[in-house]
Design a protein around this motif. Sequence first.
Motif, PDB file in Angstrom:
ATOM      1  N   ARG A  20      -9.532  20.097   6.887  1.00 25.63           N
ATOM      2  CA  ARG A  20      -8.602  20.301   5.780  1.00 25.63           C
ATOM      3  C   ARG A  20      -8.535  21.778   5.434  1.00 25.63           C
ATOM      4  O   ARG A  20      -9.480  22.533   5.600  1.00 25.63           O
ATOM      5  CB  ARG A  20      -9.062  19.480   4.566  1.00 25.63           C
ATOM      6  CG  ARG A  20      -8.133  19.543   3.354  1.00 25.63           C
ATOM      7  CD  ARG A  20      -8.647  18.669   2.214  1.00 25.63           C
ATOM      8  NE  ARG A  20      -7.885  18.884   0.998  1.00 25.63           N
ATOM      9  CZ  ARG A  20      -8.171  19.820   0.095  1.00 25.63           C
ATOM     10  NH1 ARG A  20      -9.219  20.626   0.294  1.00 25.63           N
ATOM     11  NH2 ARG A  20      -7.435  19.965  -0.989  1.00 25.63           N
ATOM     12  N   HIS A  80      -3.002   7.367   8.318  1.00 22.64           N
ATOM     13  CA  HIS A  80      -4.108   6.780   7.564  1.00 22.64           C
ATOM     14  C   HIS A  80      -5.338   7.693   7.587  1.00 22.64           C
ATOM     15  O   HIS A  80      -6.003   7.882   6.561  1.00 22.64           O
ATOM     16  CB  HIS A  80      -4.461   5.403   8.128  1.00 22.64           C
ATOM     17  CG  HIS A  80      -3.491   4.337   7.764  1.00 22.64           C
ATOM     18  ND1 HIS A  80      -3.512   3.683   6.553  1.00 22.64           N
ATOM     19  CD2 HIS A  80      -2.433   3.823   8.445  1.00 22.64           C
ATOM     20  CE1 HIS A  80      -2.536   2.795   6.499  1.00 22.64           C
ATOM     21  NE2 HIS A  80      -1.867   2.857   7.646  1.00 22.64           N
ATOM     22  N   LYS A  81      -5.633   8.273   8.734  1.00 20.59           N
ATOM     23  CA  LYS A  81      -6.775   9.182   8.823  1.00 20.59           C
ATOM     24  C   LYS A  81      -6.538  10.434   7.982  1.00 20.59           C
ATOM     25  O   LYS A  81      -7.447  10.916   7.289  1.00 20.59           O
ATOM     26  CB  LYS A  81      -7.033   9.565  10.281  1.00 20.59           C
ATOM     27  CG  LYS A  81      -8.169  10.566  10.471  1.00 20.59           C
ATOM     28  CD  LYS A  81      -9.495  10.051   9.926  1.00 20.59           C
ATOM     29  CE  LYS A  81     -10.613  11.058  10.170  1.00 20.59           C
ATOM     30  NZ  LYS A  81     -11.900  10.611   9.558  1.00 20.59           N
ATOM     31  N   MET A  83      -4.794  10.685   5.290  1.00 19.24           N
ATOM     32  CA  MET A  83      -4.941  10.337   3.879  1.00 19.24           C
ATOM     33  C   MET A  83      -6.406  10.206   3.495  1.00 19.24           C
ATOM     34  O   MET A  83      -6.790  10.484   2.355  1.00 19.24           O
ATOM     35  CB  MET A  83      -4.178   9.054   3.581  1.00 19.24           C
ATOM     36  CG  MET A  83      -2.668   9.228   3.664  1.00 19.24           C
ATOM     37  SD  MET A  83      -1.765   7.687   3.398  1.00 19.24           S
ATOM     38  CE  MET A  83      -2.174   7.356   1.682  1.00 19.24           C
ATOM     39  N   MET A  84      -7.253   9.803   4.423  1.00 18.33           N
ATOM     40  CA  MET A  84      -8.688   9.759   4.158  1.00 18.33           C
ATOM     41  C   MET A  84      -9.239  11.168   3.926  1.00 18.33           C
ATOM     42  O   MET A  84     -10.159  11.370   3.146  1.00 18.33           O
ATOM     43  CB  MET A  84      -9.407   9.103   5.328  1.00 18.33           C
ATOM     44  CG  MET A  84      -9.107   7.622   5.484  1.00 18.33           C
ATOM     45  SD  MET A  84      -9.680   6.937   7.075  1.00 18.33           S
ATOM     46  CE  MET A  84     -11.448   7.245   6.942  1.00 18.33           C
ATOM     47  N   MET A  85      -8.660  12.155   4.612  1.00 22.47           N
ATOM     48  CA  MET A  85      -9.110  13.535   4.503  1.00 22.47           C
ATOM     49  C   MET A  85      -8.529  14.251   3.295  1.00 22.47           C
ATOM     50  O   MET A  85      -9.115  15.214   2.796  1.00 22.47           O
ATOM     51  CB  MET A  85      -8.723  14.307   5.774  1.00 22.47           C
ATOM     52  CG  MET A  85      -9.349  13.780   7.052  1.00 22.47           C
ATOM     53  SD  MET A  85      -8.616  14.526   8.539  1.00 22.47           S
ATOM     54  CE  MET A  85      -8.896  16.282   8.230  1.00 22.47           C
ATOM     55  N   GLN A  87      -7.098  15.440  -0.401  1.00 24.59           N
ATOM     56  CA  GLN A  87      -7.621  15.472  -1.755  1.00 24.59           C
ATOM     57  C   GLN A  87      -6.474  15.332  -2.754  1.00 24.59           C
ATOM     58  O   GLN A  87      -5.295  15.467  -2.394  1.00 24.59           O
ATOM     59  CB  GLN A  87      -8.371  16.782  -1.993  1.00 24.59           C
ATOM     60  CG  GLN A  87      -9.549  16.993  -1.059  1.00 24.59           C
ATOM     61  CD  GLN A  87     -10.646  15.965  -1.257  1.00 24.59           C
ATOM     62  OE1 GLN A  87     -11.008  15.653  -2.384  1.00 24.59           O
ATOM     63  NE2 GLN A  87     -11.183  15.446  -0.161  1.00 24.59           N
ATOM     64  N   THR A 112      -2.024   3.396  -1.936  1.00 26.52           N
ATOM     65  CA  THR A 112      -3.219   4.194  -1.652  1.00 26.52           C
ATOM     66  C   THR A 112      -3.034   5.624  -2.140  1.00 26.52           C
ATOM     67  O   THR A 112      -3.945   6.220  -2.733  1.00 26.52           O
ATOM     68  CB  THR A 112      -3.519   4.195  -0.140  1.00 26.52           C
ATOM     69  OG1 THR A 112      -3.736   2.848   0.293  1.00 26.52           O
ATOM     70  CG2 THR A 112      -4.739   5.040   0.181  1.00 26.52           C
ATOM     71  N   LYS A 116      -5.253   7.790  -4.895  1.00 26.24           N
ATOM     72  CA  LYS A 116      -5.886   9.063  -4.582  1.00 26.24           C
ATOM     73  C   LYS A 116      -5.232  10.235  -5.301  1.00 26.24           C
ATOM     74  O   LYS A 116      -5.684  11.372  -5.184  1.00 26.24           O
ATOM     75  CB  LYS A 116      -5.851   9.312  -3.073  1.00 26.24           C
ATOM     76  CG  LYS A 116      -6.691   8.347  -2.251  1.00 26.24           C
ATOM     77  CD  LYS A 116      -7.002   8.910  -0.872  1.00 26.24           C
ATOM     78  CE  LYS A 116      -7.872  10.152  -0.973  1.00 26.24           C
ATOM     79  NZ  LYS A 116      -8.420  10.571   0.341  1.00 26.24           N
ATOM     80  N   LYS A 152      -0.073   0.963  14.932  1.00 23.79           N
ATOM     81  CA  LYS A 152      -1.276   1.747  14.613  1.00 23.79           C
ATOM     82  C   LYS A 152      -2.086   1.942  15.897  1.00 23.79           C
ATOM     83  O   LYS A 152      -3.205   1.480  16.018  1.00 23.79           O
ATOM     84  CB  LYS A 152      -2.105   1.052  13.535  1.00 23.79           C
ATOM     85  CG  LYS A 152      -1.410   1.007  12.174  1.00 23.79           C
ATOM     86  CD  LYS A 152      -2.195   0.183  11.185  1.00 23.79           C
ATOM     87  CE  LYS A 152      -1.550   0.247   9.796  1.00 23.79           C
ATOM     88  NZ  LYS A 152      -0.160  -0.241   9.811  1.00 23.79           N
TER      89      LYS A 152
END
Length: 232
Positions: A20, A80-81, A83-85, A87, A112, A116, A152
């Motif tokens: 990031r 999706h990955k 969005m996991m990273m 902030q 989601t 977040k 996916k």
Amino acid sequence: MSGETKTAVVWPAGYHINPRHADLPKDLLEEFGRVPVAVAGDCMGRSIGSMGLKSYHGAKILFGQAVTVRVRPGDNLMVHKAMMMAQAGDVIVIDGGGDLTQAVIGGLIRTTAMTKMLGGFVIDGAIRDLAEWAEGEMPVFARGHTHRGPSKEGPGEINVPVSVGGLVVQPGDLVLGDLDGVIAIPAEDAAALLPKAHAHLEREAKIRESNVKGTSDPERFDAILRAKGLPV
């Protein structure tokens, strides 16, 4: 053990995930949240910005730093990955190749993102679940829409240079979006651009006031016309 060498990471073909971006100051980001895209574009030469992307959420302003994603058209594994990273406040910028045959994001991803507290989405591709996006709480700009959902499977890349609607976006760029369109400001240029944007807004306010009063100076345009050889 001393003398050990680290093995270089080898990514499968078509995949890559970079870290990031570094954060810009929060007050700088919030100030740009009040700068219209047209003003930022004027201050950057009037030739930068996306083309062909539409706001599907209404008039809510989008602003934040870019987490970029390049996907295979119609696939959202790496979204999706990303969005996991990401902030709070980050904007997910997705290069979907302009494909409109399958949506890359929809209502579940929106939920989601709201949890977040992300800044929104910009996608050169399609979305679905328009009724949910139309509630206006989560900004999204896309090229189009379809009911057909994504796969996916990959491949895809995260935090690499991408292109959305002809706009090149680097990871960490400051992304602005409103009803006029979307623009990306290089992170290293943002601080210097802000006072120029404020000055531009002040000039426009004075022009608008004179237009309302009917006191606009005709010489402003006549001088340009004379310089072009017109007998005015």
